[in-house]
Design a protein around this motif. Sequence first.
Motif, PDB file in Angstrom:
ATOM      1  N   LYS A  16       4.992   1.439  -2.545  1.00  0.00           N
ATOM      2  CA  LYS A  16       5.250   0.573  -1.461  1.00  0.00           C
ATOM      3  C   LYS A  16       5.251   1.588  -0.210  1.00  0.00           C
ATOM      4  O   LYS A  16       5.000   1.211   0.919  1.00  0.00           O
ATOM      5  N   THR A  20       3.048   1.117   3.052  1.00  0.00           N
ATOM      6  CA  THR A  20       3.741   0.995   4.303  1.00  0.00           C
ATOM      7  C   THR A  20       3.034   2.067   5.304  1.00  0.00           C
ATOM      8  O   THR A  20       2.736   1.696   6.386  1.00  0.00           O
ATOM      9  N   SER A  23      -0.464   1.143   6.049  1.00  0.00           N
ATOM     10  CA  SER A  23      -0.575  -0.247   6.977  1.00  0.00           C
ATOM     11  C   SER A  23      -0.385   0.109   8.335  1.00  0.00           C
ATOM     12  O   SER A  23      -0.850  -0.498   9.261  1.00  0.00           O
ATOM     13  N   HIS A  24       0.602   0.982   8.511  1.00  0.00           N
ATOM     14  CA  HIS A  24       0.798   1.381   9.796  1.00  0.00           C
ATOM     15  C   HIS A  24      -0.022   2.095  10.725  1.00  0.00           C
ATOM     16  O   HIS A  24      -0.204   2.179  11.968  1.00  0.00           O
ATOM     17  N   TRP A  34      -8.601  -4.970   5.925  1.00  0.00           N
ATOM     18  CA  TRP A  34      -8.310  -4.131   4.657  1.00  0.00           C
ATOM     19  C   TRP A  34      -8.664  -4.919   3.170  1.00  0.00           C
ATOM     20  O   TRP A  34      -7.999  -6.136   3.032  1.00  0.00           O
ATOM     21  N   PHE A  50       3.971  -7.685   0.364  1.00  0.00           N
ATOM     22  CA  PHE A  50       3.663  -6.649   1.403  1.00  0.00           C
ATOM     23  C   PHE A  50       2.428  -6.970   2.238  1.00  0.00           C
ATOM     24  O   PHE A  50       2.760  -6.951   3.458  1.00  0.00           O
ATOM     25  N   LEU A  51       1.503  -7.495   1.658  1.00  0.00           N
ATOM     26  CA  LEU A  51       0.212  -7.786   2.363  1.00  0.00           C
ATOM     27  C   LEU A  51       0.604  -8.864   3.335  1.00  0.00           C
ATOM     28  O   LEU A  51       0.157  -9.049   4.752  1.00  0.00           O
ATOM     29  N   ASP A  53       3.077  -9.885   4.838  1.00  0.00           N
ATOM     30  CA  ASP A  53       4.033  -9.462   5.912  1.00  0.00           C
ATOM     31  C   ASP A  53       3.308  -8.431   6.712  1.00  0.00           C
ATOM     32  O   ASP A  53       4.216  -7.851   7.606  1.00  0.00           O
ATOM     33  N   SER A  54       2.205  -7.907   6.391  1.00  0.00           N
ATOM     34  CA  SER A  54       1.604  -6.618   6.792  1.00  0.00           C
ATOM     35  C   SER A  54       1.337  -6.674   8.416  1.00  0.00           C
ATOM     36  O   SER A  54       1.222  -5.929   9.278  1.00  0.00           O
ATOM     37  N   TYR A  58      -6.652  -8.990   5.691  1.00  0.00           N
ATOM     38  CA  TYR A  58      -6.684  -8.519   4.439  1.00  0.00           C
ATOM     39  C   TYR A  58      -7.165  -9.297   3.447  1.00  0.00           C
ATOM     40  O   TYR A  58      -7.422 -10.595   3.540  1.00  0.00           O
TER      41      TYR A  58
END
Length: 258
Positions: A16, A20, A23-24, A34, A50-51, A53-54, A58
């Motif tokens: 994770k 993270t 993604s940033h 992505w 995670f995706l 909320d990214s 994607y």
Amino acid sequence: PTIYVITPTYARLVQKAELTRLSHTFLHVPQLHWIVVEDSPSPTQLVSNFLADSGLTYTHLHMLTPKDRKLQEGDPHWLKPRGAEQRNEGLRWLRQKAAADGGKGLAFDSAVIYFADDDNTYSLQLFEEMRYTKKVSVWPVGLVGAMKFERPVVENGKVVRFHTGWRPNRPFPIDMAGFAVSLNLVLANPEAWFDGNAEMGFLESSFLQNLVTMEELEPKADMCTKVLVWHTRTEKPKMKREEALIKQGLGSDPNVEV
Ligand code: UGA
Ligand code: MN
């Protein structure tokens, strides 16, 4: 042009954190799609949430590496290629989507494909360098091959050889992070895949040798004089105290996602 970034990823303590960080970086890159391919039998909750909320555009895929092709506990990390089946799954998805679109959308955008591992470090400039790839573009990679950097050597605007310390006669002695390919070229060469059985250091060549020759490579990053991506590797966290605490019934709350 859109950049399709294919990232293989697998469950481990640092996953994770890696995703993270990645993604940033990608949030700062325009027109990036992505493609995250999990090395798992099904999509995991952690990566799915995670995706979602990214904030990125994607596609979430998965492809489990067959057991005989996967590194086992205690194997040296270089024994078998990593991420090959996942990158192939990303390529399969792109080819299938292009076929479904009848060549429209995806391909006419002169899109680019880049294979970004989840642990490397990417500058934003790198994506603008690769965005206008005609066939295959290349650039230096820092901190790789037990060297400060590896790179294609450019003379009169053409790649003539490679600066690398190890088996320079491989067809393409380039790390995965050091090239991008045009989607149209991949669509025109349906036999181009990664060989999950490739010998150490030949994974990149197994794919590229079906697509281009050295003379056709497009040198980027000021004729391959700038390092814009680093092959960083994340240390495996020690869990000695955690294990000791678990034995006393005092381990970290397993319901907290790390
Ligand atoms: C080097 C290259 O930079 C990789 O692109 C290449 O795939 C690899 O060697 C190889 O020869 O196979 P290295 O840092 O040693 O990379 O590899 P990792 O970063 O550990 O793995 C590459 C990618 O595959 C990562 O995105 C990782 O998350 C993924 N991976 C790794 C899996 O999906 N499953 C695994 O079991 C291990
Ligand atoms: Mn890596």
